[in-house]
Every structure is written in structure tokens, then in C-alpha cells.
Design a protein around this motif. Sequence first.
Motif, PDB file in Angstrom:
ATOM      1  N   PRO A   2       0.821  -1.206   0.000  1.00 20.35           N
ATOM      2  CA  PRO A   2       0.000   0.000   0.000  1.00 20.35           C
ATOM      3  C   PRO A   2       0.856   1.258   0.000  1.00 20.35           C
ATOM      4  N   ARG A   3       0.245   2.373  -0.345  1.00 22.54           N
ATOM      5  CA  ARG A   3       0.953   3.642  -0.444  1.00 22.54           C
ATOM      6  C   ARG A   3       1.419   4.113   0.932  1.00 22.54           C
ATOM      7  N   VAL A  22       2.285   2.773   6.609  1.00 23.23           N
ATOM      8  CA  VAL A  22       1.245   2.352   5.668  1.00 23.23           C
ATOM      9  C   VAL A  22       0.042   1.910   6.483  1.00 23.23           C
ATOM     10  N   SER A  23      -1.135   2.021   5.904  1.00 19.30           N
ATOM     11  CA  SER A  23      -2.354   1.624   6.599  1.00 19.30           C
ATOM     12  C   SER A  23      -2.353   0.119   6.838  1.00 19.30           C
ATOM     13  N   ALA A  24      -2.794  -0.283   8.022  1.00 11.24           N
ATOM     14  CA  ALA A  24      -2.836  -1.708   8.361  1.00 11.24           C
ATOM     15  C   ALA A  24      -4.183  -2.337   8.039  1.00 11.24           C
ATOM     16  N   THR A  25      -5.141  -1.540   7.595  1.00 12.34           N
ATOM     17  CA  THR A  25      -6.482  -2.060   7.336  1.00 12.34           C
ATOM     18  C   THR A  25      -6.944  -1.657   5.939  1.00 12.34           C
ATOM     19  N   ASP A 109      -7.369   3.865  14.792  1.00 11.14           N
ATOM     20  CA  ASP A 109      -6.910   3.155  13.596  1.00 11.14           C
ATOM     21  C   ASP A 109      -5.483   2.643  13.759  1.00 11.14           C
ATOM     22  N   GLY A 110      -5.180   1.556  13.028  1.00 19.30           N
ATOM     23  CA  GLY A 110      -3.862   0.956  13.098  1.00 19.30           C
ATOM     24  C   GLY A 110      -3.063   1.158  11.821  1.00 19.30           C
ATOM     25  N   TYR A 111      -1.741   1.321  11.961  1.00 16.95           N
ATOM     26  CA  TYR A 111      -0.844   1.518  10.826  1.00 16.95           C
ATOM     27  C   TYR A 111       0.394   0.637  11.016  1.00 16.95           C
ATOM     28  N   TYR A 112       0.870   0.049   9.937  1.00 17.74           N
ATOM     29  CA  TYR A 112       2.120  -0.702   9.984  1.00 17.74           C
ATOM     30  C   TYR A 112       3.292   0.269   9.839  1.00 17.74           C
ATOM     31  N   VAL A 161       3.155  -2.183  14.951  1.00 16.72           N
ATOM     32  CA  VAL A 161       1.921  -1.489  14.594  1.00 16.72           C
ATOM     33  C   VAL A 161       1.798  -0.226  15.439  1.00 16.72           C
ATOM     34  N   LEU A 162       1.402   0.864  14.803  1.00 16.55           N
ATOM     35  CA  LEU A 162       1.096   2.106  15.504  1.00 16.55           C
ATOM     36  C   LEU A 162      -0.417   2.293  15.525  1.00 16.55           C
ATOM     37  N   HIS A 163      -0.974   2.453  16.720  1.00 23.96           N
ATOM     38  CA  HIS A 163      -2.395   2.779  16.862  1.00 23.96           C
ATOM     39  C   HIS A 163      -2.530   4.230  17.297  1.00 23.96           C
ATOM     40  N   ALA A 164      -3.382   4.967  16.613  1.00 26.99           N
ATOM     41  CA  ALA A 164      -3.713   6.308  17.091  1.00 26.99           C
ATOM     42  C   ALA A 164      -4.462   6.181  18.417  1.00 26.99           C
TER      43      ALA A 164
END
Length: 299
Positions: A2-3, A22-25, A109-112, A161-164
Amino acid sequence: MPRSIWSGAISFGLVTVPIHVVSATEDHSIRLHRVHLHDMARVRTRKVCELEDREVATSEIGKGYELSKTQVIPISDEELRDLPLPTAKAIEIVAFMPWESIDPIRIGDGYYLAPDGQVAAKPYKLLRQALGRSSRVAVARYAWSGRERLGLLRVRGEAIVLHAMRWPDEIRDPSSLLPPPVELTDDEIDGALALMDTMTRDDLDTPEFRDTYTEAVAELIDAKREHREPPAAPELTAEPGQIVDLMAALTESVSKAKQTRSEGAGHADVHEMPKKRAAKKQPAKKAVAKKAARKPKSA
């Protein structure tokens, strides 16, 4: 892949881990456009200047803070990007906490976080393994989209993983929403526990956990495209309303949960409803009270 959403680094004490985010979902929802029902043409939102009463191009649009109705302070993206914050260029870890101590209502939301190049491989692996062995999560600060945010870093497989997260003052106090005080019997609590046991799952990767709304919308679109009647809505088995007999509702719910699990899995762990306990005999308070209230006979 993903972008990439954002590029920077994880700041871990004096250790720096170059990463990109990048977005994890993924969102698999069916997108519906706004259309003019008369001719099915798209209806779009136009950006119009209130003073000049004309549509403006994207290149003419910026950000501004309204100090008053007559004064607006312009703020550019470059100025926001160059704010004197350590979090403007890095995800700065500020603390480590047990995962269980984080209230899930604060997690978003989660991000890789992907390592950016060979130079990031070793410090990235160091942080991932340290988090995994400690059974802790990292709490961090970072600045995206014009505001500083609170985040949570955890391990998922081989990735970080980074969660806001929401700031403490962004969580509303629920005390005003609580129901009035009520009494529950031990049988009712045991019945609820029996229902929970019957509905317990080891994971959510099963066919029953799927987006039935999106499936129904897709079926509706197919039916209209093929000029046939869409599926009828299922009839409600019971009218929603006040539950009069809580134990009866729990017993029926356990029975239905057993049937659902048996049909879906072939074999399932089922739990019987607890047998109703005999009511405990209460001491005759009134009699005792009367006896205690008698005055001793005078001599």
C-alpha cells in the motif's frame, strides 16, 4: 504494498529507526455516489469563495484560523510541517506500559511501521523483539495532519503497529449515562456467565464474522442491474421491548447459542444453565425486632 502515508523515524531514547507508515487495514465498503435522481448524473460538491461567489481551484485553497469574523490568520502546510516540535519528524516513544492497562476506548486506527532501508533493519528488529519479550506496549507522541497525537506501538507478528490514541481529555465521562441502581440475583448472574461461555470463541477468523451489510448491498445492486426483485427483508422473530423475565430470556439465549454453534461447527462446547438455587431462609427480623423492643418488667 500500500501507499506510504508518512515517512520519518521512531525515536527510542538515543536509538533512531527510520520508517515509513502504511495503513494496516482495508475498507471493503461499497461506495455509493450522490446522483440527481431525474437523470442519474453525479452530484458533486463545488468549492466556492463566499466573497467572490465563484468556484476556486485547489491551488487557490489553503488553511486559516478564524480569529474573528473579520480577521483570519493564514497558516501554510510548510509552517505546520516546520513547527518546533520533536514529534514533527519522529514518532517519539515517551513511556512503556502493560497492554492490559490501556483502555480500549482510547485506541483508534492501526498503521504498519515498515523499516526504511537496510540502515533501519537492526534497530527495527531490536525494538520489535524488546516489545515482544517485555509484554509491554510503547506510548508515543507524533504530529500528523496539523496536530500532535498520542500513539501506541505494539507487535503484530513480525511487524510493529502504531495505533492512534485519544488524549485523556477527549474521553467523555459516562457517569451521566448509567442506569438507575437495580438488584441482580446470583441465578441471573450465573445465567449470564453460562451464556458468555456458550458464545466464547478462540478467534474471529470464522465465516460467521463477515460484513453481511456489504453483502446485502452487493446483492441489492445485482438484483436491480438484472431487473429482478431484491431479497425480502427477514421478519423479526420478536418485537424489541422490555424484558419481563430475565432468567427466561437468558435460558432461551443459551439454547439458541447452542443450536447456532452446533450447526456452524459440527461440534461445540455447550454449557447448561445453572440450576435454580433454593431461596435462603431469612431470619425473622420483625419477630426479633419486637422481642428486642420489649421493655423489661419492673420489679
